[in-house]
Design a protein around this motif. Structure first.
Motif, mmCIF file in Angstrom:
data_model
loop_
_atom_site.group_PDB
_atom_site.id
_atom_site.type_symbol
_atom_site.label_atom_id
_atom_site.label_comp_id
_atom_site.label_asym_id
_atom_site.label_seq_id
_atom_site.Cartn_x
_atom_site.Cartn_y
_atom_site.Cartn_z
ATOM 1 N N SER A 62 0.803 -1.223 0.000
ATOM 2 C CA SER A 62 0.000 0.000 0.000
ATOM 3 C C SER A 62 0.838 1.275 0.000
ATOM 4 O O SER A 62 0.478 2.259 -0.661
ATOM 5 C CB SER A 62 -0.932 0.017 1.222
ATOM 6 N N PHE A 63 1.946 1.284 0.716
ATOM 7 C CA PHE A 63 2.658 2.536 0.937
ATOM 8 C C PHE A 63 3.675 2.832 -0.162
ATOM 9 O O PHE A 63 4.283 1.928 -0.741
ATOM 10 C CB PHE A 63 3.361 2.505 2.301
ATOM 11 N N HIS A 64 3.823 4.105 -0.417
ATOM 12 C CA HIS A 64 4.823 4.598 -1.362
ATOM 13 C C HIS A 64 6.210 4.113 -0.929
ATOM 14 O O HIS A 64 6.495 3.966 0.260
ATOM 15 C CB HIS A 64 4.775 6.122 -1.382
ATOM 16 N N ALA A 65 7.069 3.876 -1.908
ATOM 17 C CA ALA A 65 8.403 3.337 -1.618
ATOM 18 C C ALA A 65 9.165 4.184 -0.615
ATOM 19 O O ALA A 65 9.913 3.653 0.221
ATOM 20 C CB ALA A 65 9.197 3.223 -2.916
ATOM 21 N N ASP A 66 8.975 5.508 -0.649
ATOM 22 C CA ASP A 66 9.697 6.390 0.273
ATOM 23 C C ASP A 66 9.213 6.243 1.711
ATOM 24 O O ASP A 66 9.930 6.606 2.649
ATOM 25 C CB ASP A 66 9.525 7.851 -0.160
ATOM 26 N N ASP A 67 7.992 5.754 1.885
ATOM 27 C CA ASP A 67 7.403 5.624 3.223
ATOM 28 C C ASP A 67 7.355 4.182 3.711
ATOM 29 O O ASP A 67 6.978 3.936 4.858
ATOM 30 C CB ASP A 67 5.979 6.188 3.236
ATOM 31 N N ARG A 68 7.694 3.245 2.844
ATOM 32 C CA ARG A 68 7.498 1.837 3.194
ATOM 33 C C ARG A 68 8.298 1.423 4.424
ATOM 34 O O ARG A 68 7.779 0.760 5.332
ATOM 35 C CB ARG A 68 7.893 0.960 2.006
ATOM 36 N N GLY A 69 9.587 1.795 4.488
ATOM 37 C CA GLY A 69 10.406 1.405 5.624
ATOM 38 C C GLY A 69 9.861 1.952 6.933
ATOM 39 O O GLY A 69 9.797 1.229 7.935
ATOM 40 N N ARG A 70 9.453 3.207 6.920
ATOM 41 C CA ARG A 70 8.905 3.799 8.145
ATOM 42 C C ARG A 70 7.580 3.143 8.511
ATOM 43 O O ARG A 70 7.290 2.921 9.690
ATOM 44 C CB ARG A 70 8.716 5.302 7.946
ATOM 45 N N ALA A 71 6.762 2.828 7.508
ATOM 46 C CA ALA A 71 5.474 2.184 7.770
ATOM 47 C C ALA A 71 5.665 0.811 8.396
ATOM 48 O O ALA A 71 4.967 0.445 9.359
ATOM 49 C CB ALA A 71 4.661 2.075 6.481
ATOM 50 N N VAL A 72 6.619 0.042 7.859
ATOM 51 C CA VAL A 72 6.900 -1.262 8.441
ATOM 52 C C VAL A 72 7.391 -1.110 9.874
ATOM 53 O O VAL A 72 7.015 -1.879 10.768
ATOM 54 C CB VAL A 72 7.931 -2.029 7.584
ATOM 55 N N GLY A 73 8.231 -0.107 10.114
ATOM 56 C CA GLY A 73 8.719 0.131 11.463
ATOM 57 C C GLY A 73 7.608 0.469 12.435
ATOM 58 O O GLY A 73 7.572 -0.037 13.563
ATOM 59 N N LEU A 74 6.686 1.337 12.009
ATOM 60 C CA LEU A 74 5.556 1.678 12.873
ATOM 61 C C LEU A 74 4.664 0.465 13.119
ATOM 62 O O LEU A 74 4.194 0.239 14.238
ATOM 63 C CB LEU A 74 4.745 2.808 12.235
ATOM 64 N N TRP A 75 4.440 -0.317 12.072
ATOM 65 C CA TRP A 75 3.608 -1.518 12.197
ATOM 66 C C TRP A 75 4.220 -2.502 13.199
ATOM 67 O O TRP A 75 3.529 -3.006 14.096
ATOM 68 C CB TRP A 75 3.468 -2.168 10.820
ATOM 69 N N SER A 76 5.512 -2.765 13.060
ATOM 70 C CA SER A 76 6.150 -3.722 13.963
ATOM 71 C C SER A 76 6.256 -3.158 15.379
ATOM 72 O O SER A 76 6.105 -3.894 16.363
ATOM 73 C CB SER A 76 7.534 -4.118 13.443
ATOM 74 N N GLY A 77 6.486 -1.842 15.497
ATOM 75 C CA GLY A 77 6.581 -1.235 16.817
ATOM 76 C C GLY A 77 5.270 -1.267 17.569
ATOM 77 O O GLY A 77 5.207 -1.670 18.733
#
Length: 484
Positions: free
Chosen positions: A129-144
């Motif tokens: 779902s998330f733009h490539a620039d936001d994907r890493g941060r989104a995964v981090g928030l999800w796992s956190g």
């Protein structure tokens, strides 16, 4: 191409629904152990029924989780995720209403099917779902945020068990699902993998689950020394061999044998089997020890186990950074040894134990050991395969950890001579708990030796973990597909 941004309203809705979904499964895996003594007393269940209450869920989840991810890729990740959420909620309702142990165990197996659909789906939705620039941060928030849910689990479970009753440990999933599913349908974009095949390895998944179930039954019931136990052991071994044959000859196996051609990948999964067998056995028995032997309430026992998860949340990212600088070998060798020391310290936890003097030091050492090893373990798994197979490698490693945990829950009572009614007797349970901790410590030392002799520094261009913050104490983090 995915174009949702974290700062947008839709991005926040996507994060909310995926965190809710994954938290349902994480909560369930941590709160049930705390509720076991109350479940046993209320339903008149013996120790074998309590083992099955944990393992019935793990059998179907471990056996089907790879298939669940493939179904999402083919038929739509949101569709399969929502199906998993609703299935999980329906099975949870059945757990909460179960009139006896048999119904509860069957409902737990159904819960595992729902977990196999929603667990990989929640991460897949984030990545799709998330733009490539936001994907890493989104995964981090999800796992956190998912880790926070795992941390809250034992405390919440203990509070519910001591208050409203153990049934609410399961019934709590229903309102969460009723919030999660509509939000997903309204705000989460559908996605699929157009390269996914129409053929699924259903036979492989069924054989895997059958082998785990039959071998688990043989271990749990081995004390009866009956023909049924012997036949189950043989049938389980046959199913395991058949699974290997099907995976070797199938056109689209869920666990391609060639992935194990990497000696590093095989070795790291052996380390995974050792450490997560010890963790699964420890958290199953420790929750009982604190209530049955020490005499604490469910709330006190659940809260007592929080330090391990809190340390994981606070320090897992830094541990991963350290492993990138030094290589994973040192941490994968030292981490299991620290965990073994923590379990040896648990030998001091008996009648009249003090939390500050006896329980907390053991859990702090154990937690530091888990922090030390989990991040480099995931990094080593990913580094051992091609970038395009990162999701597959992570899924296999996650399933291996779950399988190791369920085998430990089945085998430790047998190996320590724990009787069917041991959890009703403080002296009997305490006598078995101590050798169980020694066994767990020994398995961890074996994992440390394997890591020291086999793990090598990864190449600079290997895939890196996206889940930097991790809070689950029973499974390594899931990583997703890295192909465009």
């Amino acid at each position: 191409m995915p174009d949702v941004r974290i700062a947008s309203p839709q991005g926040k809705w996507v994060l909310l629904t995926t965190v809710l979904g994954s938290s349902m499964a994480l909560l369930d895996s941590t709160v049930v152990n705390v509720a076991l003594p109350h479940i046993g007393r209320d339903l008149g269940a013996d120790l074998a029924a309590l083992q099955w209450t944990v393992n019935a869920y793990m059998v179907t989840l471990a056996g089907l989780i790879l298939l669940g991810g493939a179904l999402g890729d083919r038929f739509g990740r949101r569709r399969i995720f929502v199906l998993g959420v609703l299935w999980f909620a329906a099975a949870s309702l059945l757990c909460g209403l179960a009139p006896n142990a048999g119904v509860l165990i069957a409902a737990r197996a159904l819960q595992g099917v729902g977990g196999a659909l929603l667990t990989p789906g929640s991460l897949a939705l984030i990545q799709a779902s998330f733009h490539a620039d936001d994907r890493g941060r989104a995964v981090g928030l999800w796992s956190g945020f998912g880790g926070v849910g795992a941390a809250v689990g034992p405390f919440l479970g203990g509070w519910l068990v001591d208050g409203a009753g153990w049934r609410w440990v399961f019934l709590l999933n229903v309102p969460l699902a009723l919030l999660c599913a509509p939000v997903a349908l309204r705000h989460v974009p559908e996605s699929s993998d157009q390269r996914a095949h129409t053929r699924f390895d259903v036979l492989g998944a069924v054989l895997c689950a059958a082998a785990l179930a039959l071998l688990t039954y043989a271990l749990i019931e081995a004390r009866t020394a009956s023909w049924a136990v012997a036949l189950s052991a043989v049938a389980g071994a046959v199913a395991a061999v058949a699974f290997v044959v099907v995976e070797r000859r199938g056109k689209d196996p869920m666990m391609p044998p060639d992935v194990f051609s990497s000696r590093q990948f095989t070795a790291v999964n052996l380390v995974t089997l050792c450490v997560y067998a010890a963790f699964g056995g420890f958290f199953f028995l420790a929750a009982l020890q604190l209530q049955v032997v020490v005499g604490w309430s469910a709330l006190a026992a659940g809260t007592a186990l929080l330090p391990t998860t809190v340390l994981m949340l606070l320090l897992s990212a830094r541990s991963g950074e350290l492993a990138e600088r030094l290589g994973p070998r040192l941490q994968l060798t030292a981490g299991p040894l620290l965990c073994a020391a923590g379990m040896l310290l648990m030998l001091r936890v008996g009648p009249g134990a003090s939390y500050l003097a006896d329980v907390l030091p053991a859990l702090l050492v154990l937690g530091l050991g888990m922090v030390t090893l989990v991040a480099p373990l995931t990094a080593s798994v990913l580094a051992a395969v091609d970038t395009a197979r990162a999701g597959l490698a992570s899924g296999i490693n996650n399933a291996a950890a779950r399988a190791a945990g369920l085998v430990a829950v089945a085998a430790l009572p047998l190996l320590t001579g724990m009787g069917e009614e041991a959890y009703r007797s403080a002296p009997a349970f305490d006598d078995a708990f101590r050798p169980a901790m020694l066994i767990c410590a020994g398995v961890l030392v074996a994992g440390s030796v394997i890591a020291f002799t086999t793990v090598r520094r990864p190449t600079p261009d290997c895939p890196r973990p996206e889940c930097r913050t991790h809070g689950s104490v029973l499974t390594p983090p899931l990583e997703g597909d890295r192909t465009p």
